[in-house]
Design an enzyme around this catalytic site. Structure first.
Site, PDB file in Angstrom:
ATOM      1  N   ARG A   7      -4.233  -1.670   4.754  1.00 55.80           N
ATOM      2  CA  ARG A   7      -5.179  -0.592   4.446  1.00 55.80           C
ATOM      3  C   ARG A   7      -5.985  -0.920   3.192  1.00 55.80           C
ATOM      4  NH1 ARG A   7      -0.440   3.791   5.456  1.00 55.80           N
ATOM      5  NH2 ARG A   7       0.672   2.179   4.296  1.00 55.80           N
ATOM      6  N   GLY A  21      19.767   1.140   2.185  1.00 59.29           N
ATOM      7  CA  GLY A  21      20.098   2.155   3.172  1.00 59.29           C
ATOM      8  C   GLY A  21      18.912   3.094   3.306  1.00 59.29           C
ATOM      9  N   SER A  70      17.719  -4.709   5.144  1.00 60.31           N
ATOM     10  CA  SER A  70      18.107  -3.330   5.440  1.00 60.31           C
ATOM     11  C   SER A  70      19.596  -3.290   5.733  1.00 60.31           C
ATOM     12  CB  SER A  70      17.340  -2.837   6.674  1.00 60.31           C
ATOM     13  OG  SER A  70      17.846  -1.603   7.142  1.00 60.31           O
ATOM     14  N   THR A 129       0.792  -1.228   0.000  1.00 63.72           N
ATOM     15  CA  THR A 129       0.000   0.000   0.000  1.00 63.72           C
ATOM     16  C   THR A 129       0.824   1.278   0.000  1.00 63.72           C
ATOM     17  OG1 THR A 129      -0.186  -0.147   2.412  1.00 63.72           O
ATOM     18  CG2 THR A 129      -1.992  -1.069   1.102  1.00 63.72           C
ATOM     19  N   TYR A 161      15.112  -3.351  16.136  1.00 59.88           N
ATOM     20  CA  TYR A 161      14.913  -3.284  14.685  1.00 59.88           C
ATOM     21  C   TYR A 161      16.080  -3.933  13.962  1.00 59.88           C
ATOM     22  CZ  TYR A 161      14.416  -1.562   9.945  1.00 59.88           C
ATOM     23  OH  TYR A 161      14.320  -1.506   8.569  1.00 59.88           O
ATOM     24  N   VAL A 194       0.190  -9.043   8.323  1.00 61.67           N
ATOM     25  CA  VAL A 194       1.029 -10.250   8.314  1.00 61.67           C
ATOM     26  C   VAL A 194       1.317 -10.754   9.716  1.00 61.67           C
ATOM     27  CG1 VAL A 194       2.116  -9.750   6.083  1.00 61.67           C
ATOM     28  CG2 VAL A 194       3.202  -8.944   8.212  1.00 61.67           C
TER      29      VAL A 194
END
Length: 252
Positions: free
Chosen positions: A35, A184, A140, A11, A153, A61
């Site tokens: 959404r 990044g 990431s 989304t 994270y 999820v």
């Protein structure tokens, strides 16, 4: 039937950019996200612009039952998924570990790790039956390095990196390709979500340099997916020119 790509977190940001690019290249799409209104709007736009078929599935999820029910209720022809893009992911907060919010930790772990696993278990099962498919996991720079206050994270994205390597081994006998894409700084809704709607704080993350945009990452994903069947791009780390690593920048 045309090839099919399933994109989680479609989304906004990287997921939406992937949907646009894959539709432009003739893929039919299964788009998922939390959404429902955004999913419907995106599906209508892509169908009208590119004349591709779109299946929408609005769910989180993190909810294992919702993942199971929505995916297993797809018609049989929609289960012949060629590409799975595990894009759904987020960060919550930026705090030292001793000041961290446990609810934020749960949200990140449940989304970035467990949610990815819930979707992958079902779709990879279909792929192994066909001995065909490509899984792209969005990691990431935080999965390659650890930075101050990024503790949980970073841990979740290190998990995505490890899972990508493990999937590559487990799915090798079935000819299934697995690619990990590690961006990044990408200017999307990421920082706004991390800072829980604080738009000014989010904007400050991208000031003084030119960050990546979602289309840059979608382009890299398309490159990996469009290689000949005997070629697999295992791992790709993509940074803005102004960013050397997780903590060093050339800002004006």
């Amino acid at each position: 039937m045309s090839k099919i790509a399933l994109i989680t977190g479609a989304t906004s940001g990287i997921g939406e950019a992937c949907a646009e690019l894959f539709a432009a290249n003739g893929y039919n799409l299964i788009l998922t996200g939390r959404r429902k209104d955004r999913l419907k709007s995106l599906a209508e736009k892509l169908n009208k612009t590119y004349n591709v078929e779109i299946a929408e599935a609005a769910f989180d999820v993190r909810n294992r039952n919702a993942v199971h029910d929505n995916l297993n209720n797809l018609p049989p022809e929609w289960r012949n998924i060629d590409v799975l893009i595990n894009n759904a992911g987020l960060s919550q907060g930026l705090d030292p570990v001793h000041e961290g919010d446990v609810t934020d930790w749960d949200t990140m772990i449940d989304t970035n790790v467990k949610g990815l696993l819930y979707v992958t278990k079902i779709v990879s099962g279909w792929m192994t039956g066909r001995k065909k498919g490509h899984i792209v996991n969005i990691g990431s720079i935080a999965g390659k390095e650890v930075y101050p206050k990024g503790n949980v994270y970073c841990a979740t994205k290190h998990a995505v990196d490890a899972l990508s390597q493990a999937m590559r081994i487990d799915l090798l006998p079935y000819g299934i390709r697995v690619t990990a894409i590690h961006p990044g700084a990408v200017e999307t809704e990421f920082s706004e979500v991390r800072f829980k709607g604080d738009k000014e704080r989010a904007k400050a993350v991208y000031k003084g340099y030119e960050p990546l945009v979602a289309a840059d990452i979608a382009d890299a994903i398309w490159y990996a997916v469009s290689r000949p069947p005997h070629v697999n791009i295992n791992d790709m780390l993509i940074m803005p020119t102004a960013q050397a690593n997780a903590t060093n920048w050339n800002k004006k």
